[in-house]
Design a protein around this motif. Structure first.
Motif, PDB file in Angstrom:
ATOM      1  N   SER A   1     -25.768  21.253  -4.215  1.00  0.00           N
ATOM      2  CA  SER A   1     -26.641  20.787  -3.148  1.00  0.00           C
ATOM      3  C   SER A   1     -27.790  19.917  -3.673  1.00  0.00           C
ATOM      4  O   SER A   1     -28.604  19.424  -2.885  1.00  0.00           O
ATOM      5  CB  SER A   1     -27.210  21.974  -2.366  1.00  0.00           C
ATOM      6  N   ASP A   2     -27.835  19.706  -4.990  1.00  0.00           N
ATOM      7  CA  ASP A   2     -28.875  18.857  -5.565  1.00  0.00           C
ATOM      8  C   ASP A   2     -28.779  17.463  -4.937  1.00  0.00           C
ATOM      9  O   ASP A   2     -27.708  16.863  -4.894  1.00  0.00           O
ATOM     10  CB  ASP A   2     -28.694  18.772  -7.081  1.00  0.00           C
ATOM     11  N   GLU A   3     -29.912  16.972  -4.471  1.00  0.00           N
ATOM     12  CA  GLU A   3     -29.945  15.694  -3.763  1.00  0.00           C
ATOM     13  C   GLU A   3     -29.379  14.549  -4.594  1.00  0.00           C
ATOM     14  O   GLU A   3     -28.673  13.677  -4.086  1.00  0.00           O
ATOM     15  CB  GLU A   3     -31.392  15.375  -3.365  1.00  0.00           C
ATOM     16  N   ARG A   4     -29.652  14.553  -5.892  1.00  0.00           N
ATOM     17  CA  ARG A   4     -29.143  13.492  -6.768  1.00  0.00           C
ATOM     18  C   ARG A   4     -27.621  13.516  -6.842  1.00  0.00           C
ATOM     19  O   ARG A   4     -26.968  12.467  -6.801  1.00  0.00           O
ATOM     20  CB  ARG A   4     -29.734  13.625  -8.169  1.00  0.00           C
ATOM     21  N   LEU A   5     -27.043  14.714  -6.933  1.00  0.00           N
ATOM     22  CA  LEU A   5     -25.593  14.840  -6.999  1.00  0.00           C
ATOM     23  C   LEU A   5     -24.958  14.451  -5.667  1.00  0.00           C
ATOM     24  O   LEU A   5     -23.943  13.748  -5.635  1.00  0.00           O
ATOM     25  CB  LEU A   5     -25.187  16.268  -7.388  1.00  0.00           C
ATOM     26  N   VAL A   6     -25.574  14.868  -4.582  1.00  0.00           N
ATOM     27  CA  VAL A   6     -25.056  14.522  -3.254  1.00  0.00           C
ATOM     28  C   VAL A   6     -25.054  13.001  -3.073  1.00  0.00           C
ATOM     29  O   VAL A   6     -24.071  12.416  -2.603  1.00  0.00           O
ATOM     30  CB  VAL A   6     -25.879  15.225  -2.144  1.00  0.00           C
ATOM     31  N   LYS A   7     -26.155  12.349  -3.461  1.00  0.00           N
ATOM     32  CA  LYS A   7     -26.235  10.884  -3.348  1.00  0.00           C
ATOM     33  C   LYS A   7     -25.216  10.201  -4.252  1.00  0.00           C
ATOM     34  O   LYS A   7     -24.588   9.217  -3.865  1.00  0.00           O
ATOM     35  CB  LYS A   7     -27.643  10.398  -3.685  1.00  0.00           C
ATOM     36  N   ALA A   8     -25.068  10.714  -5.464  1.00  0.00           N
ATOM     37  CA  ALA A   8     -24.104  10.131  -6.402  1.00  0.00           C
ATOM     38  C   ALA A   8     -22.679  10.256  -5.875  1.00  0.00           C
ATOM     39  O   ALA A   8     -21.884   9.318  -5.982  1.00  0.00           O
ATOM     40  CB  ALA A   8     -24.230  10.791  -7.771  1.00  0.00           C
ATOM     41  N   GLU A   9     -22.351  11.401  -5.292  1.00  0.00           N
ATOM     42  CA  GLU A   9     -21.009  11.589  -4.727  1.00  0.00           C
ATOM     43  C   GLU A   9     -20.777  10.661  -3.549  1.00  0.00           C
ATOM     44  O   GLU A   9     -19.686  10.092  -3.401  1.00  0.00           O
ATOM     45  CB  GLU A   9     -20.809  13.042  -4.322  1.00  0.00           C
ATOM     46  N   ALA A  10     -21.792  10.469  -2.701  1.00  0.00           N
ATOM     47  CA  ALA A  10     -21.662   9.552  -1.564  1.00  0.00           C
ATOM     48  C   ALA A  10     -21.495   8.118  -2.052  1.00  0.00           C
ATOM     49  O   ALA A  10     -20.661   7.359  -1.536  1.00  0.00           O
ATOM     50  CB  ALA A  10     -22.879   9.670  -0.648  1.00  0.00           C
ATOM     51  N   SER A  11     -22.257   7.765  -3.071  1.00  0.00           N
ATOM     52  CA  SER A  11     -22.149   6.428  -3.653  1.00  0.00           C
ATOM     53  C   SER A  11     -20.779   6.224  -4.284  1.00  0.00           C
ATOM     54  O   SER A  11     -20.173   5.152  -4.164  1.00  0.00           O
ATOM     55  CB  SER A  11     -23.247   6.236  -4.699  1.00  0.00           C
ATOM     56  N   LEU A  12     -20.266   7.251  -4.946  1.00  0.00           N
ATOM     57  CA  LEU A  12     -18.945   7.175  -5.558  1.00  0.00           C
ATOM     58  C   LEU A  12     -17.870   6.946  -4.500  1.00  0.00           C
ATOM     59  O   LEU A  12     -16.983   6.108  -4.681  1.00  0.00           O
ATOM     60  CB  LEU A  12     -18.653   8.449  -6.350  1.00  0.00           C
ATOM     61  N   ALA A  13     -17.961   7.654  -3.403  1.00  0.00           N
ATOM     62  CA  ALA A  13     -16.987   7.474  -2.322  1.00  0.00           C
ATOM     63  C   ALA A  13     -17.037   6.047  -1.781  1.00  0.00           C
ATOM     64  O   ALA A  13     -15.992   5.429  -1.529  1.00  0.00           O
ATOM     65  CB  ALA A  13     -17.242   8.484  -1.208  1.00  0.00           C
ATOM     66  N   LYS A  14     -18.242   5.530  -1.612  1.00  0.00           N
ATOM     67  CA  LYS A  14     -18.402   4.160  -1.107  1.00  0.00           C
ATOM     68  C   LYS A  14     -17.820   3.146  -2.093  1.00  0.00           C
ATOM     69  O   LYS A  14     -17.096   2.232  -1.704  1.00  0.00           O
ATOM     70  CB  LYS A  14     -19.880   3.873  -0.857  1.00  0.00           C
ATOM     71  N   ARG A  15     -18.132   3.326  -3.363  1.00  0.00           N
ATOM     72  CA  ARG A  15     -17.629   2.395  -4.381  1.00  0.00           C
ATOM     73  C   ARG A  15     -16.114   2.475  -4.527  1.00  0.00           C
ATOM     74  O   ARG A  15     -15.451   1.462  -4.733  1.00  0.00           O
ATOM     75  CB  ARG A  15     -18.307   2.655  -5.723  1.00  0.00           C
ATOM     76  N   TYR A  16     -15.573   3.674  -4.413  1.00  0.00           N
ATOM     77  CA  TYR A  16     -14.119   3.822  -4.487  1.00  0.00           C
ATOM     78  C   TYR A  16     -13.458   3.075  -3.330  1.00  0.00           C
ATOM     79  O   TYR A  16     -12.444   2.396  -3.518  1.00  0.00           O
ATOM     80  CB  TYR A  16     -13.735   5.299  -4.470  1.00  0.00           C
ATOM     81  N   ALA A  17     -14.054   3.165  -2.135  1.00  0.00           N
ATOM     82  CA  ALA A  17     -13.520   2.440  -0.974  1.00  0.00           C
ATOM     83  C   ALA A  17     -13.579   0.931  -1.214  1.00  0.00           C
ATOM     84  O   ALA A  17     -12.655   0.198  -0.842  1.00  0.00           O
ATOM     85  CB  ALA A  17     -14.290   2.824   0.283  1.00  0.00           C
ATOM     86  N   GLU A  18     -14.654   0.469  -1.855  1.00  0.00           N
ATOM     87  CA  GLU A  18     -14.766  -0.957  -2.184  1.00  0.00           C
ATOM     88  C   GLU A  18     -13.661  -1.384  -3.142  1.00  0.00           C
ATOM     89  O   GLU A  18     -13.053  -2.440  -2.972  1.00  0.00           O
ATOM     90  CB  GLU A  18     -16.126  -1.261  -2.815  1.00  0.00           C
ATOM     91  N   VAL A  19     -13.406  -0.555  -4.150  1.00  0.00           N
ATOM     92  CA  VAL A  19     -12.355  -0.867  -5.123  1.00  0.00           C
ATOM     93  C   VAL A  19     -11.003  -0.949  -4.418  1.00  0.00           C
ATOM     94  O   VAL A  19     -10.217  -1.867  -4.667  1.00  0.00           O
ATOM     95  CB  VAL A  19     -12.324   0.171  -6.274  1.00  0.00           C
ATOM     96  N   GLU A  20     -10.737  -0.008  -3.528  1.00  0.00           N
ATOM     97  CA  GLU A  20      -9.469  -0.035  -2.798  1.00  0.00           C
ATOM     98  C   GLU A  20      -9.354  -1.291  -1.944  1.00  0.00           C
ATOM     99  O   GLU A  20      -8.288  -1.898  -1.862  1.00  0.00           O
ATOM    100  CB  GLU A  20      -9.338   1.208  -1.927  1.00  0.00           C
ATOM    101  N   GLU A  21     -10.448  -1.692  -1.316  1.00  0.00           N
ATOM    102  CA  GLU A  21     -10.445  -2.897  -0.477  1.00  0.00           C
ATOM    103  C   GLU A  21     -10.183  -4.145  -1.325  1.00  0.00           C
ATOM    104  O   GLU A  21      -9.382  -5.005  -0.958  1.00  0.00           O
ATOM    105  CB  GLU A  21     -11.787  -3.012   0.238  1.00  0.00           C
ATOM    106  N   ILE A  22     -10.842  -4.240  -2.461  1.00  0.00           N
ATOM    107  CA  ILE A  22     -10.651  -5.390  -3.347  1.00  0.00           C
ATOM    108  C   ILE A  22      -9.236  -5.393  -3.917  1.00  0.00           C
ATOM    109  O   ILE A  22      -8.601  -6.440  -4.030  1.00  0.00           O
ATOM    110  CB  ILE A  22     -11.705  -5.395  -4.471  1.00  0.00           C
ATOM    111  N   ALA A  23      -8.720  -4.214  -4.261  1.00  0.00           N
ATOM    112  CA  ALA A  23      -7.346  -4.112  -4.764  1.00  0.00           C
ATOM    113  C   ALA A  23      -6.356  -4.568  -3.694  1.00  0.00           C
ATOM    114  O   ALA A  23      -5.359  -5.222  -4.006  1.00  0.00           O
ATOM    115  CB  ALA A  23      -7.045  -2.687  -5.202  1.00  0.00           C
ATOM    116  N   GLY A  24      -6.636  -4.246  -2.442  1.00  0.00           N
ATOM    117  CA  GLY A  24      -5.784  -4.713  -1.345  1.00  0.00           C
ATOM    118  C   GLY A  24      -5.801  -6.228  -1.236  1.00  0.00           C
ATOM    119  O   GLY A  24      -4.771  -6.864  -1.010  1.00  0.00           O
TER     120      GLY A  24
END
Length: 103
Positions: free
Chosen positions: A54-77
């Motif tokens: 529940s650490d705010e830094r970890l929560v933000k990092a996980e949200a950022s990771l999900a967003k960046r992963y979606a970007e990678v998938e979009e660019i790969a497409g």
């Protein structure tokens, strides 16, 4: 004859622009994949050392990771649509193509 030369130059410019787009897409995919990998490593390390989920830094990092992963998938497409990569069942082939081109 002059008209043929103009058509040739236009076609040559289109090829150059298309190649430039391909290079830019591959570079963007490579950079975003690297950023995603680095962030994933940081998140994994935080979990391994016992950071509270529940650490705010970890929560933000996980949200950022999900967003960046979606970007990678979009660019790969996009890369796939440009004919730069073929889709595989595991979805990881796009990243492998980029790594191979770096070598």
């Amino acid at each position: 004859e002059e008209e043929e030369e103009e058509e040739y130059r236009s076609a040559e410019m289109a090829i150059t622009e298309e190649e430039e787009l391909r290079v830019r897409v591959l570079e963007l995919l490579r950079r975003k994949t690297r950023e995603c990998d680095e962030l994933a490593g940081a998140v994994e390390h935080a979990r391994e050392v016992g950071m509270d989920q529940s650490d705010e830094r970890l929560v933000k990092a996980e949200a950022s990771l999900a967003k960046r992963y979606a970007e990678v998938e979009e660019i790969a497409g996009l890369a796939q649509r440009l004919g730069l990569a073929e889709e595989e069942e595991d979805g990881q082939e796009e990243e492998e193509d980029v790594e191979e081109e770096e070598e």
